[in-house]
Structure formats: C-alpha cells, structure tokens
Design a protein around this motif. Sequence first.
Motif, PDB file in Angstrom:
ATOM      1  N   LEU A 146       1.060  -1.093   0.141  1.00 31.96           N
ATOM      2  CA  LEU A 146       0.336   0.196   0.017  1.00 31.96           C
ATOM      3  C   LEU A 146       1.112   1.415   0.127  1.00 31.96           C
ATOM      4  CD1 LEU A 146      -2.718  -0.895   2.604  1.00 31.96           C
ATOM      5  CD2 LEU A 146      -2.883  -1.007   0.297  1.00 31.96           C
ATOM      6  N   ASP A 147       2.109   1.139   0.397  1.00 35.98           N
ATOM      7  CA  ASP A 147       2.900   2.543   1.000  1.00 35.98           C
ATOM      8  C   ASP A 147       4.689   2.249   0.806  1.00 35.98           C
ATOM      9  OD1 ASP A 147       3.215   4.741   0.462  1.00 35.98           O
ATOM     10  OD2 ASP A 147       2.872   5.218   2.546  1.00 35.98           O
ATOM     11  N   THR A 148       5.303   2.580   1.000  1.00 37.90           N
ATOM     12  CA  THR A 148       6.257   2.537   1.086  1.00 37.90           C
ATOM     13  C   THR A 148       7.406   3.659   2.042  1.00 37.90           C
ATOM     14  OG1 THR A 148       7.516   3.065  -0.795  1.00 37.90           O
ATOM     15  CG2 THR A 148       7.431   1.368  -0.494  1.00 37.90           C
ATOM     16  N   LEU A 149       7.783   3.345   2.846  1.00 40.24           N
ATOM     17  CA  LEU A 149       7.922   4.512   3.407  1.00 40.24           C
ATOM     18  C   LEU A 149       9.989   3.797   3.873  1.00 40.24           C
ATOM     19  CD1 LEU A 149       6.669   4.839   7.054  1.00 40.24           C
ATOM     20  CD2 LEU A 149       5.937   3.558   5.153  1.00 40.24           C
ATOM     21  N   LYS A 150      10.548   5.413   4.828  1.00 38.15           N
ATOM     22  CA  LYS A 150      11.788   5.102   4.716  1.00 38.15           C
ATOM     23  C   LYS A 150      12.398   5.491   6.710  1.00 38.15           C
ATOM     24  CE  LYS A 150      17.100   5.019   3.743  1.00 38.15           C
ATOM     25  NZ  LYS A 150      16.660   3.576   3.468  1.00 38.15           N
ATOM     26  N   ASN A 151      12.561   5.097   7.910  1.00 38.85           N
ATOM     27  CA  ASN A 151      12.951   5.393   8.870  1.00 38.85           C
ATOM     28  C   ASN A 151      14.194   4.505   9.659  1.00 38.85           C
ATOM     29  OD1 ASN A 151      12.478   6.209  11.646  1.00 38.85           O
ATOM     30  ND2 ASN A 151      11.070   5.705  12.529  1.00 38.85           N
ATOM     31  N   LYS A 171      20.174  -9.984   1.738  1.00 41.97           N
ATOM     32  CA  LYS A 171      20.638 -11.531   0.691  1.00 41.97           C
ATOM     33  C   LYS A 171      20.564 -10.687  -0.819  1.00 41.97           C
ATOM     34  CE  LYS A 171      21.795 -14.135   3.895  1.00 41.97           C
ATOM     35  NZ  LYS A 171      23.600 -15.471   3.347  1.00 41.97           N
ATOM     36  N   LYS A 172      19.199 -10.106  -0.498  1.00 40.35           N
ATOM     37  CA  LYS A 172      19.016  -9.507  -1.987  1.00 40.35           C
ATOM     38  C   LYS A 172      19.353  -7.946  -2.133  1.00 40.35           C
ATOM     39  CE  LYS A 172      16.262 -12.864  -3.610  1.00 40.35           C
ATOM     40  NZ  LYS A 172      16.214 -13.165  -5.440  1.00 40.35           N
ATOM     41  N   GLU A 173      19.613  -6.690  -3.527  1.00 41.40           N
ATOM     42  CA  GLU A 173      19.890  -6.041  -3.146  1.00 41.40           C
ATOM     43  C   GLU A 173      18.783  -5.333  -2.338  1.00 41.40           C
ATOM     44  OE1 GLU A 173      20.781  -1.995  -6.258  1.00 41.40           O
ATOM     45  OE2 GLU A 173      20.406  -4.428  -6.974  1.00 41.40           O
ATOM     46  N   PHE A 174      17.926  -4.684  -1.857  1.00 38.02           N
ATOM     47  CA  PHE A 174      16.919  -3.850  -1.733  1.00 38.02           C
ATOM     48  C   PHE A 174      16.089  -5.186  -0.168  1.00 38.02           C
ATOM     49  CE2 PHE A 174      17.274  -3.295  -5.718  1.00 38.02           C
ATOM     50  CZ  PHE A 174      17.328  -1.648  -5.935  1.00 38.02           C
ATOM     51  N   GLY A 191       8.347  -9.215   9.292  1.00 39.65           N
ATOM     52  CA  GLY A 191       9.427  -9.710   8.985  1.00 39.65           C
ATOM     53  C   GLY A 191      10.023  -8.766   8.640  1.00 39.65           C
ATOM     54  N   ASP A 192      11.396  -8.586   8.151  1.00 44.04           N
ATOM     55  CA  ASP A 192      12.607  -7.872   7.293  1.00 44.04           C
ATOM     56  C   ASP A 192      12.823  -9.000   6.182  1.00 44.04           C
ATOM     57  OD1 ASP A 192      12.045  -6.030   9.010  1.00 44.04           O
ATOM     58  OD2 ASP A 192      14.657  -6.422  10.643  1.00 44.04           O
ATOM     59  N   TYR A 193      12.871  -8.408   5.012  1.00 47.69           N
ATOM     60  CA  TYR A 193      13.015  -9.646   4.176  1.00 47.69           C
ATOM     61  C   TYR A 193      14.098  -8.475   2.565  1.00 47.69           C
ATOM     62  CZ  TYR A 193       8.654 -12.169   5.442  1.00 47.69           C
ATOM     63  OH  TYR A 193       8.602 -12.855   6.235  1.00 47.69           O
ATOM     64  N   SER A 194      14.338  -9.173   1.590  1.00 45.17           N
ATOM     65  CA  SER A 194      15.039  -8.385   0.633  1.00 45.17           C
ATOM     66  C   SER A 194      14.103  -9.158  -1.134  1.00 45.17           C
ATOM     67  CB  SER A 194      16.980  -8.816   0.602  1.00 45.17           C
ATOM     68  OG  SER A 194      16.923 -10.057   0.743  1.00 45.17           O
ATOM     69  N   PHE A 195      14.273  -8.140  -1.629  1.00 48.37           N
ATOM     70  CA  PHE A 195      14.136  -7.982  -2.746  1.00 48.37           C
ATOM     71  C   PHE A 195      15.012  -7.676  -3.918  1.00 48.37           C
ATOM     72  CE2 PHE A 195      10.696  -7.870   0.330  1.00 48.37           C
ATOM     73  CZ  PHE A 195      10.156  -8.877  -0.624  1.00 48.37           C
ATOM     74  N   ASP A 196      15.279  -8.565  -4.960  1.00 45.33           N
ATOM     75  CA  ASP A 196      15.702  -8.061  -6.281  1.00 45.33           C
ATOM     76  C   ASP A 196      15.211  -6.418  -6.711  1.00 45.33           C
ATOM     77  OD1 ASP A 196      17.527 -10.520  -7.080  1.00 45.33           O
ATOM     78  OD2 ASP A 196      15.646 -11.260  -7.539  1.00 45.33           O
ATOM     79  N   LYS A 237      12.954  -3.156  -6.449  1.00 48.08           N
ATOM     80  CA  LYS A 237      12.642  -2.015  -5.488  1.00 48.08           C
ATOM     81  C   LYS A 237      10.848  -2.186  -5.081  1.00 48.08           C
ATOM     82  CE  LYS A 237      15.864   2.273  -4.809  1.00 48.08           C
ATOM     83  NZ  LYS A 237      15.048   3.847  -4.837  1.00 48.08           N
ATOM     84  N   LEU A 238      10.377  -2.149  -3.353  1.00 49.35           N
ATOM     85  CA  LEU A 238       8.927  -2.951  -3.943  1.00 49.35           C
ATOM     86  C   LEU A 238       8.264  -1.666  -4.516  1.00 49.35           C
ATOM     87  CD1 LEU A 238       8.795  -4.241  -1.017  1.00 49.35           C
ATOM     88  CD2 LEU A 238       8.296  -5.429  -2.719  1.00 49.35           C
ATOM     89  N   LYS A 239       7.413  -1.217  -4.769  1.00 52.20           N
ATOM     90  CA  LYS A 239       6.567  -0.174  -5.269  1.00 52.20           C
ATOM     91  C   LYS A 239       5.018  -0.054  -4.910  1.00 52.20           C
ATOM     92  CE  LYS A 239       5.699  -1.402 -10.175  1.00 52.20           C
ATOM     93  NZ  LYS A 239       6.697  -2.413 -10.135  1.00 52.20           N
ATOM     94  N   ILE A 240       4.174   0.848  -5.033  1.00 53.99           N
ATOM     95  CA  ILE A 240       2.451   0.594  -4.267  1.00 53.99           C
ATOM     96  C   ILE A 240       1.372  -0.412  -5.797  1.00 53.99           C
ATOM     97  CG2 ILE A 240       0.330   2.086  -4.135  1.00 53.99           C
ATOM     98  CD1 ILE A 240       2.111   3.993  -3.062  1.00 53.99           C
ATOM     99  N   GLY A 241       1.270  -1.362  -4.989  1.00 56.54           N
ATOM    100  CA  GLY A 241       0.335  -2.307  -6.581  1.00 56.54           C
ATOM    101  C   GLY A 241       1.623  -3.416  -6.230  1.00 56.54           C
ATOM    102  N   ASP A 242       2.504  -3.229  -5.709  1.00 58.82           N
ATOM    103  CA  ASP A 242       2.834  -4.517  -5.987  1.00 58.82           C
ATOM    104  C   ASP A 242       2.430  -6.236  -5.134  1.00 58.82           C
ATOM    105  OD1 ASP A 242       5.450  -4.132  -7.520  1.00 58.82           O
ATOM    106  OD2 ASP A 242       6.826  -3.973  -6.067  1.00 58.82           O
ATOM    107  N   LYS A 243       2.184  -7.267  -5.586  1.00 58.42           N
ATOM    108  CA  LYS A 243       1.515  -8.148  -4.738  1.00 58.42           C
ATOM    109  C   LYS A 243       2.722  -8.915  -4.041  1.00 58.42           C
ATOM    110  CE  LYS A 243      -2.924  -7.118  -6.115  1.00 58.42           C
ATOM    111  NZ  LYS A 243      -3.607  -7.868  -7.186  1.00 58.42           N
ATOM    112  N   LEU A 244       2.895  -9.633  -2.992  1.00 60.94           N
ATOM    113  CA  LEU A 244       3.572 -10.254  -2.179  1.00 60.94           C
ATOM    114  C   LEU A 244       3.016 -11.530  -1.663  1.00 60.94           C
ATOM    115  CD1 LEU A 244       5.383  -7.602  -0.137  1.00 60.94           C
ATOM    116  CD2 LEU A 244       5.823  -8.620  -1.922  1.00 60.94           C
TER     117      LEU A 244
END
Length: 382
Positions: free
Chosen positions: A261-266, A301-304, A320-325, A327-334
């Motif tokens: 739904l959203d991405t942010l940084k803290n 383990k992966k870039e992002f 949890g914390d995960y890494s992906f190849d 960047k995640l963007k709004i609308g991505d399905k997991l």
Amino acid sequence: MLNFNPDDLKTPCYVVDEKLLTSNLEVLDLVQKRTGCKILLAQKSFSMYSVYPLIAKYLYGTTASGLFEARLGYEKMGKPFGKETHVFSPAFLDEEFDEIIEYCDHIVFNSFAQWNKFKDKIKNSGKNINCGIRINPEYSEIETDIYNPCFTGSRLGTTLDNFDENSLDGISGLHFHTMCEQNSDTLKRTIKVVDEKFGKYLANMKWINFGGGHHITRDDYDIDTLCECINYFRDKYGLEVYLEPGEAVALNSGFLVTTVLDTLKNGIDIAITDASAACHMPDVLEMPYRPNIIGSDLPDKKEFTYRLGGNTCLAGDIIGDYSFDQKLKIGDKLVLCDMAIYSMVKNNTFNGMRLPSIVLCKEDGSLEIVKEFGYDEFERRL
C-alpha cells in the motif's frame, strides 16, 4: 512455482492450492495403508470446510476442540460422508453436552472427574459412543511452554498419579498429545514413556490416539519410524491407532496474497501491506516466526531490504524483514507461504481490518472465490 497468478486476485486473500492439498492427503493415506491406522483432520488448525469433500476421500473424519468444531465436522464431513467425529475439551459445558453427544462418536475427557460427571448421559443416550481419557505422560520435547501440553502444572491430560483405575468402566481408549511440529523420532521416544507408564491399562483398551503435532507431510519427515510406532501398539496390544494431525493436512498448501500500500523510510526501508500479522496471521507474532515470501530472501541477501508491516495501529504489527531483487512499489503483490494453517481459524478484525477472502486454486489452475468478507462480518462479531 505457483499454480496461480497473484495479479488475478483482489487482496488480501488466502489461497489454498487443491493440488498441493491433495499431495499431502496422499502421503497421509499412504501411512494409513501401510499401518491400518486412522488419520483425522484436527480442525483447530484448518477448518476450510469447502474442501472437506476432498479430505473425506482420504481421511477417516475430524476431531474437534469443542461444540462448534464438533458440529462443523459432523455437518460437513461426518454426516454427508459417513466419517467419524471426535471431540476433546479440557472441560465440557453442561448446557452443551447433549449436543456434543448428538454430533460425536468419540468423546475424550480430560479427567476422571469429567468422565464421572457425564458418563450417565452418554450411557442413557442410546448411542454407541467411544469414550476415552486424555493422559499426560509428563514427557515432551517441546521447548516453548505455551505449546507444551506436558509442562509443569499443565491442565491438559491426566497424569499417572491421578489415573483412577476404578473408573475405567465405559472407557475404551486413551489419548495423548505431546508434540508440536515434530518428527517421528520424538514420537518413538514418547511412546516408550507412554507404554512404561500406562501399558497395564492399554491391555484392556480398544484404541489409542497419538494426538497431533506430527509433521508427516514435511519433506524430511521419517515415515518409516512413524509406521514402526503405530505398529508397535497394534502388535503389542491389538489396538486401533488414531492420529489427528492438523498442520500436516494442509502444510505448505496455502498462501496469503497481499498488496503493497505504501513505502517509507525510517532508518530502514519499510513497506505497508494490506495483510496484517496481528489480524490475518497471528501465529507470526505468537510463535513468533517469519513466514517465507516467494521471490524474497533474508535481509541484505538481495539488493533491497524492507521491513514489512500491516496496516493497523499496532506498532508491533510486523511481518518481518525481507530482501528483494527490485525496489518494492505501491501495488506490488506479495505471496506469503504456508498460510492455510492457523490463519483462517485464528484471524480477527482488530482495528476494523477486513478479513481476507478465501480462494481455492483448483487442480486445473482456475480460481474459485469461496468466501468474501465485508463490514457486516466486523459488525456481527461485535
């Protein structure tokens, strides 16, 4: 590989894969054929009754933890398919027991006090009900007390010191449940203790129930040792042996599909999803554990790398914390894995969160929406 396309689904939703579920059932049926045991579905883990007709092709029935599960098992599998309905409860309610008798052909009591309280009702019911006592062998290899039925001071099961051999008239079996997500080597050590402590009573019984916690459909599970354990009691005492796994029936056959739904940084990258750990997969916080997500890896383990959290006000609603190849963007399905068990049966509407839809992925890959939930479900529960 998934047998469905996540982009075809409105989220959040649970998806149970019929092909994967059938594969589990075939493994369980193999154990039945090799040993003559009877395996039951423990509904406390998985109660998606729309697939009960499929499960009924392989298993002998259901087991319940109280009235509502007993009724569900009886109405959706017991009555229409001629399957058995078992029930155990730490204590039965007076006002519910007549109905329990109506639905169940096996009733297991937690204590002799409970048995003595209700035995006349059973004897006068005119039904041929198999009655048993749950025993506590005071042996378990579960390290987390909240999941250990045999930890010091446990309320579950009758210990040998409290076993009333003068109240066995009408009792045809014993039940023990000491395991949680364990292999058959644990069972082998457990039955040795059960036999040493309760063997003299088993000689006069008709059946024994090994309970649940057997991860039979896990890839590394030792089925040969399980069969050895079952055959030991069948050969030594002539007992009918029951097992009542919950997780093993639907292990790794279900998924929870969610949308970013959203991405942010803290300090770290964060993604907010429409699936909530607190509401839709409470075991993630209670166990706790980190569910696998298809296409992801451990942090860094992966870039992002992202911390995934649900869309509630609970600060600890963290998946949890995960890494992906990418960047995640709004609308991505997991797609979160192993989400059939202890998800639908434990979810909640905290914060007014929508319950995930229930979807069946059929053998041919088509998707059937079994049930959807809206505001009415939230309002009705309150």
